[in-house]
Design a protein around this motif. Structure first.
Motif, PDB file in Angstrom:
ATOM      1  N   ASP A  14       0.830  -1.199   0.000  1.00 19.25           N
ATOM      2  CA  ASP A  14       0.000   0.000   0.000  1.00 19.25           C
ATOM      3  C   ASP A  14       0.868   1.254   0.000  1.00 19.25           C
ATOM      4  OD1 ASP A  14      -1.711   2.205   1.572  1.00 19.25           O
ATOM      5  OD2 ASP A  14      -3.095   0.764   0.673  1.00 19.25           O
ATOM      6  N   GLN A  15       0.398   2.272  -0.700  1.00 21.23           N
ATOM      7  CA  GLN A  15       1.176   3.511  -0.824  1.00 21.23           C
ATOM      8  C   GLN A  15       1.392   4.202   0.518  1.00 21.23           C
ATOM      9  OE1 GLN A  15      -1.037   6.022  -3.491  1.00 21.23           O
ATOM     10  NE2 GLN A  15      -2.703   6.390  -2.023  1.00 21.23           N
ATOM     11  N   ALA A  16       0.593   3.849   1.517  1.00 27.22           N
ATOM     12  CA  ALA A  16       0.785   4.442   2.847  1.00 27.22           C
ATOM     13  C   ALA A  16       2.157   4.121   3.415  1.00 27.22           C
ATOM     14  CB  ALA A  16      -0.296   3.947   3.806  1.00 27.22           C
ATOM     15  N   PHE A  17       2.784   3.063   2.894  1.00 22.49           N
ATOM     16  CA  PHE A  17       4.102   2.655   3.393  1.00 22.49           C
ATOM     17  C   PHE A  17       5.247   3.086   2.479  1.00 22.49           C
ATOM     18  CE2 PHE A  17       1.322  -0.763   5.271  1.00 22.49           C
ATOM     19  CZ  PHE A  17       1.454  -0.350   6.590  1.00 22.49           C
ATOM     20  N   LEU A  38       2.399 -11.001   3.617  1.00 18.90           N
ATOM     21  CA  LEU A  38       2.016  -9.834   2.838  1.00 18.90           C
ATOM     22  C   LEU A  38       0.907 -10.222   1.860  1.00 18.90           C
ATOM     23  CD1 LEU A  38       5.610  -8.478   2.048  1.00 18.90           C
ATOM     24  CD2 LEU A  38       4.280  -8.311   4.171  1.00 18.90           C
ATOM     25  N   THR A  39      -0.139  -9.425   1.821  1.00 20.07           N
ATOM     26  CA  THR A  39      -1.363  -9.793   1.108  1.00 20.07           C
ATOM     27  C   THR A  39      -1.387  -9.302  -0.327  1.00 20.07           C
ATOM     28  OG1 THR A  39      -2.512  -9.554   3.229  1.00 20.07           O
ATOM     29  CG2 THR A  39      -3.877  -9.788   1.269  1.00 20.07           C
ATOM     30  N   GLY A  40      -1.641 -10.242  -1.248  1.00 24.05           N
ATOM     31  CA  GLY A  40      -1.871  -9.903  -2.646  1.00 24.05           C
ATOM     32  C   GLY A  40      -3.361  -9.859  -2.929  1.00 24.05           C
ATOM     33  N   THR A  41      -3.833  -8.794  -3.580  1.00 25.57           N
ATOM     34  CA  THR A  41      -5.266  -8.666  -3.842  1.00 25.57           C
ATOM     35  C   THR A  41      -5.595  -8.517  -5.326  1.00 25.57           C
ATOM     36  OG1 THR A  41      -5.264  -6.258  -3.594  1.00 25.57           O
ATOM     37  CG2 THR A  41      -5.630  -7.574  -1.600  1.00 25.57           C
ATOM     38  N   SER A  42      -4.567  -8.457  -6.156  1.00 23.48           N
ATOM     39  CA  SER A  42      -4.725  -8.390  -7.604  1.00 23.48           C
ATOM     40  C   SER A  42      -3.470  -9.028  -8.207  1.00 23.48           C
ATOM     41  CB  SER A  42      -4.851  -6.937  -8.074  1.00 23.48           C
ATOM     42  OG  SER A  42      -3.637  -6.233  -7.844  1.00 23.48           O
ATOM     43  N   LEU A  43      -3.498  -9.250  -9.503  1.00 25.34           N
ATOM     44  CA  LEU A  43      -2.318  -9.841 -10.137  1.00 25.34           C
ATOM     45  C   LEU A  43      -1.109  -8.932  -9.971  1.00 25.34           C
ATOM     46  CD1 LEU A  43      -1.164 -12.155 -11.795  1.00 25.34           C
ATOM     47  CD2 LEU A  43      -1.896 -10.950 -13.869  1.00 25.34           C
ATOM     48  N   GLU A  44      -1.314  -7.639 -10.193  1.00 21.54           N
ATOM     49  CA  GLU A  44      -0.213  -6.680 -10.070  1.00 21.54           C
ATOM     50  C   GLU A  44       0.290  -6.616  -8.628  1.00 21.54           C
ATOM     51  OE1 GLU A  44       0.728  -1.921 -10.932  1.00 21.54           O
ATOM     52  OE2 GLU A  44      -1.347  -2.661 -10.899  1.00 21.54           O
ATOM     53  N   GLU A  45      -0.629  -6.537  -7.680  1.00 16.70           N
ATOM     54  CA  GLU A  45      -0.215  -6.430  -6.286  1.00 16.70           C
ATOM     55  C   GLU A  45       0.414  -7.730  -5.794  1.00 16.70           C
ATOM     56  OE1 GLU A  45      -1.949  -4.322  -2.366  1.00 16.70           O
ATOM     57  OE2 GLU A  45      -3.128  -6.024  -3.085  1.00 16.70           O
ATOM     58  N   GLN A  47       2.333  -9.623  -7.460  1.00 15.96           N
ATOM     59  CA  GLN A  47       3.739  -9.532  -7.876  1.00 15.96           C
ATOM     60  C   GLN A  47       4.498  -8.555  -6.987  1.00 15.96           C
ATOM     61  OE1 GLN A  47       5.553 -11.289 -10.616  1.00 15.96           O
ATOM     62  NE2 GLN A  47       6.992 -10.565  -9.051  1.00 15.96           N
ATOM     63  N   GLN A  48       3.843  -7.455  -6.624  1.00  8.21           N
ATOM     64  CA  GLN A  48       4.485  -6.445  -5.778  1.00  8.21           C
ATOM     65  C   GLN A  48       4.814  -7.008  -4.390  1.00  8.21           C
ATOM     66  OE1 GLN A  48       1.619  -3.268  -5.805  1.00  8.21           O
ATOM     67  NE2 GLN A  48       2.348  -2.402  -7.736  1.00  8.21           N
ATOM     68  N   VAL A  49       3.859  -7.704  -3.771  1.00  6.46           N
ATOM     69  CA  VAL A  49       4.130  -8.220  -2.421  1.00  6.46           C
ATOM     70  C   VAL A  49       5.138  -9.372  -2.468  1.00  6.46           C
ATOM     71  CG1 VAL A  49       1.993  -7.426  -1.357  1.00  6.46           C
ATOM     72  CG2 VAL A  49       2.055  -9.681  -2.439  1.00  6.46           C
ATOM     73  N   LEU A  50       5.158 -10.113  -3.573  1.00  8.68           N
ATOM     74  CA  LEU A  50       6.193 -11.140  -3.729  1.00  8.68           C
ATOM     75  C   LEU A  50       7.569 -10.486  -3.775  1.00  8.68           C
ATOM     76  CD1 LEU A  50       7.338 -13.942  -4.275  1.00  8.68           C
ATOM     77  CD2 LEU A  50       6.664 -13.677  -6.684  1.00  8.68           C
ATOM     78  N   ASN A  51       7.675  -9.391  -4.511  1.00 10.76           N
ATOM     79  CA  ASN A  51       8.949  -8.667  -4.574  1.00 10.76           C
ATOM     80  C   ASN A  51       9.358  -8.165  -3.189  1.00 10.76           C
ATOM     81  OD1 ASN A  51       8.991  -9.064  -7.344  1.00 10.76           O
ATOM     82  ND2 ASN A  51       8.195  -7.026  -7.834  1.00 10.76           N
ATOM     83  N   SER A  62       4.458 -14.080   1.189  1.00  4.59           N
ATOM     84  CA  SER A  62       3.360 -13.416   0.494  1.00  4.59           C
ATOM     85  C   SER A  62       2.276 -14.385   0.053  1.00  4.59           C
ATOM     86  CB  SER A  62       3.887 -12.651  -0.723  1.00  4.59           C
ATOM     87  OG  SER A  62       4.250 -13.540  -1.763  1.00  4.59           O
ATOM     88  N   THR A  63       1.117 -13.803  -0.271  1.00  4.21           N
ATOM     89  CA  THR A  63       0.016 -14.541  -0.868  1.00  4.21           C
ATOM     90  C   THR A  63      -0.180 -14.013  -2.288  1.00  4.21           C
ATOM     91  OG1 THR A  63      -1.821 -13.043  -0.316  1.00  4.21           O
ATOM     92  CG2 THR A  63      -1.082 -14.571   1.406  1.00  4.21           C
ATOM     93  N   VAL A  64      -0.842 -14.795  -3.123  1.00  3.49           N
ATOM     94  CA  VAL A  64      -1.186 -14.315  -4.458  1.00  3.49           C
ATOM     95  C   VAL A  64      -2.646 -14.652  -4.741  1.00  3.49           C
ATOM     96  CG1 VAL A  64       1.168 -14.484  -5.338  1.00  3.49           C
ATOM     97  CG2 VAL A  64      -0.367 -16.400  -5.648  1.00  3.49           C
ATOM     98  N   GLY A  65      -3.411 -13.653  -5.170  1.00  2.00           N
ATOM     99  CA  GLY A  65      -4.818 -13.890  -5.439  1.00  2.00           C
ATOM    100  C   GLY A  65      -5.534 -12.639  -5.887  1.00  2.00           C
ATOM    101  N   ILE A  66      -6.831 -12.806  -6.142  1.00  2.79           N
ATOM    102  CA  ILE A  66      -7.680 -11.709  -6.605  1.00  2.79           C
ATOM    103  C   ILE A  66      -8.789 -11.457  -5.585  1.00  2.79           C
ATOM    104  CG2 ILE A  66      -9.081 -10.815  -8.494  1.00  2.79           C
ATOM    105  CD1 ILE A  66      -6.206 -11.505  -9.338  1.00  2.79           C
ATOM    106  N   HIS A  67      -8.756 -10.310  -4.960  1.00  3.12           N
ATOM    107  CA  HIS A  67      -9.790  -9.900  -4.008  1.00  3.12           C
ATOM    108  C   HIS A  67     -11.131  -9.820  -4.736  1.00  3.12           C
ATOM    109  CE1 HIS A  67     -11.944  -7.347  -1.152  1.00  3.12           C
ATOM    110  NE2 HIS A  67     -10.955  -7.508  -0.272  1.00  3.12           N
ATOM    111  N   PRO A  68     -12.241 -10.167  -4.067  1.00  5.05           N
ATOM    112  CA  PRO A  68     -13.547 -10.080  -4.738  1.00  5.05           C
ATOM    113  C   PRO A  68     -13.868  -8.693  -5.299  1.00  5.05           C
ATOM    114  CG  PRO A  68     -13.795 -10.446  -2.361  1.00  5.05           C
ATOM    115  CD  PRO A  68     -12.379 -10.731  -2.713  1.00  5.05           C
TER     116      PRO A  68
END
Length: 265
Positions: A14-17, A38-45, A47-51, A62-68
């Motif tokens: 999150d940009q807050a960090f 670290l939570t993944g909520t979209s494909l892009e995110e 990848q970001q949390v994996l990094n 990290s997790t990888v997935g798509i938030h509803p």
């Protein structure tokens, strides 16, 4: 003595960090939070949390997935791309996935279809599921009931619902994630009598940072941003309403998290 803790839900991308991510991790570790998912909520995110998990590899996964909320953006190739990310060493769960019938940012039928795809991925890979559910516990339970025996482990993260939903999930052998919501005297007091009903090997804790700043903090940050360093507030509140010592809650939730995410630390 500083207790060791595991925070199973950190939105570190999150940009807050963006301004002080290194310091946030340092403060977390100083406060005993030595495991962060670290939570993944979209494909892009995802990848970001994996990094980020690779960057802070000593403490983060990290997790990888798509938030509803983002289900409507899923394309034909999305699940295949998620599946490829699951091969990475730092990825420990599929999610955040599930159903949100509260805000309905994605049509419910679309949410269900994407959730089904995540369930299929969990069955295929054997990886645990990190799940979101709001105002949809009956439908959520219906969807997982038929395949629950084929899913290794499943956590309802940031649980804020009522007793009926809790028992529904416990009957389905789900884990429960408790956040600073339990520290909120305006809307979280219904959780106080419920936490003692959650078996110790099913209970985990999380901040869901940067959100859900515990209202029990005596010195709140001016920016009102939550961070993993404040996780002990959740421990204190759970201890107060279960009659257990804080050290016991810390150890039980840490052990449960390490087991759930198949970590050996």
């Amino acid at each position: 003595m500083t207790l060791r803790l595991a925070d199973i839900g950190v939105n570190l991308s999150d940009q807050a960090f963006d301004v002080d991510r290194d310091e946030v991790i340092s403060r977390a570790v100083e406060a005993g939070v030595t495991t962060m998912i670290l939570t993944g909520t979209s494909l892009e995110e995802s990848q970001q949390v994996l990094n980020l998990a690779n960057q802070y590899s000593e403490y983060c996964f990290s997790t990888v997935g798509i938030h509803p909320h983002h289900a409507k953006y899923v394309q034909h190739s999305t699940m295949a791309e998620l599946k490829s990310l699951l091969m990475e060493n730092k990825v420990v769960a599929i999610g955040e996935t599930g159903l949100d019938f509260n805000r309905d940012f994605s049509p419910r039928q679309v949410q269900e279809k994407v959730f089904e795809q995540h369930l299929e991925l969990a069955i295929e890979t054997g990886m645990p599921l990190f799940c979101h559910e709001r105002d949809a516990s009956e439908r959520f339970a219906e969807m997982i009931k038929g395949c629950r025996d084929q899913i290794s482990r499943l956590v309802i993260h940031c649980f804020t619902a009522e007793k009926t939903a809790l028992y529904r999930y416990l009957d389905l052998d789900c884990h429960i994630g408790i956040t600073g919501w339990i520290c909120d005297e305006r809307r979280g007091t219904h959780l106080h009598p419920l936490v003692k009903d959650i078996p110790s090997d099913r209970l985990m804790i999380e901040t869901d940072a940067p959100w859900l700043l515990p209202r029990t903090l005596t010195r709140k940050p001016k920016n009102r941003r939550n961070e993993p360093a404040f996780l002990m507030e959740v421990v204190k509140e759970i201890a107060a309403h279960t009659g257990k010592k804080e050290a016991v809650i810390a150890k039980e939730t840490l052990d449960t998290a390490l087991s759930f995410f198949n970590l050996h630390q």
